[in-house]
Design a protein around this motif. Structure first.
Motif, PDB file in Angstrom:
ATOM      1  N   THR A  70     -15.174  58.776  14.635  1.00  0.00           N
ATOM      2  CA  THR A  70     -14.185  58.498  15.662  1.00  0.00           C
ATOM      3  C   THR A  70     -12.814  58.828  15.094  1.00  0.00           C
ATOM      4  N   THR A  93     -15.027  59.040  24.001  1.00  0.00           N
ATOM      5  CA  THR A  93     -15.816  57.917  23.464  1.00  0.00           C
ATOM      6  C   THR A  93     -16.746  57.311  24.505  1.00  0.00           C
ATOM      7  N   GLU A  94     -16.329  57.297  25.777  1.00  0.00           N
ATOM      8  CA  GLU A  94     -17.184  56.674  26.794  1.00  0.00           C
ATOM      9  C   GLU A  94     -18.499  57.424  26.987  1.00  0.00           C
ATOM     10  N   ILE A  96     -20.378  58.685  24.562  1.00  0.00           N
ATOM     11  CA  ILE A  96     -21.310  58.232  23.522  1.00  0.00           C
ATOM     12  C   ILE A  96     -21.780  56.810  23.797  1.00  0.00           C
ATOM     13  N   SER A  97     -20.866  55.969  24.304  1.00  0.00           N
ATOM     14  CA  SER A  97     -21.214  54.558  24.503  1.00  0.00           C
ATOM     15  C   SER A  97     -21.853  54.273  25.862  1.00  0.00           C
ATOM     16  N   GLU A  99     -24.246  53.768  28.916  1.00  0.00           N
ATOM     17  CA  GLU A  99     -25.672  53.467  29.113  1.00  0.00           C
ATOM     18  C   GLU A  99     -25.961  53.586  30.604  1.00  0.00           C
ATOM     19  N   LYS A 114     -24.099  62.785  28.925  1.00  0.00           N
ATOM     20  CA  LYS A 114     -23.832  62.177  27.616  1.00  0.00           C
ATOM     21  C   LYS A 114     -23.987  63.188  26.473  1.00  0.00           C
ATOM     22  N   ASN A 139     -17.861  59.123  35.116  1.00  0.00           N
ATOM     23  CA  ASN A 139     -19.050  58.687  34.402  1.00  0.00           C
ATOM     24  C   ASN A 139     -20.216  58.523  35.373  1.00  0.00           C
TER      25      ASN A 139
END
Length: 146
Positions: A70, A93-94, A96-97, A99, A114, A139
């Motif tokens: 990061t 970053t969103e 990778i994180s 779900e 993703k 997203n």
């Protein structure tokens, strides 16, 4: 004979392969509108205009070297970093994180989103300065906003 033995030392070869290069990455970004109600045309125009991506965390990856880190852009939208030569991907970053939510519209599309980098670049001794344009899409792993 001693010189020959030390010149073939595997550690020496590995260290040369991992030699880091100081890189400078300037990042601009555009964005989709991810709100609910119809936005004003002026807002849509602003989101489509590339802006310096200042003070933003991003993730740099290199799958061949099993590398992920990061990083944060400075207030000028730049990243100054030492990296070994190779091909890299940048992700918001969103990504990778994220779900997939249980009620997400399309989980397969979420997983593909993703895995898709927001930008790519290749570091070499000849190429150490980059100007990248990223696009922040909505997203698809979340529920649509009303």
């Amino acid at each position: 004979a001693v010189v020959l033995i030390f010149s073939c030392n595997p550690k020496t070869l590995t260290n040369k392969a991992l030699e880091e290069i100081e890189v400078k990455i300037m990042i601009q970004a555009t964005s989709d509108y991810c709100g609910g109600a119809n936005p004003p045309e002026q807002l849509l125009k602003r989101l489509k205009t590339p802006q310096l991506l200042a003070n933003t965390e991003l993730i740099i990856k290199n799958s061949e070297k099993d590398f992920q880190e990061t990083v944060k852009t400075d207030n000028q939208g730049e990243i100054n970093k030492s990296l070994p030569a190779g091909a890299y991907q940048i992700f918001f970053t969103e990504k990778i994180s994220a779900e997939p939510m249980e009620r997400a519209i399309d989980k397969d599309y979420c997983l593909k989103w993703k895995e898709t980098p927001d930008a790519t670049f290749e570091v070499s001794k000849e190429q150490r300065s980059f100007e990248l344009k990223l696009h922040r899409s909505c997203n698809p792993c979340e529920l649509a906003r009303p």
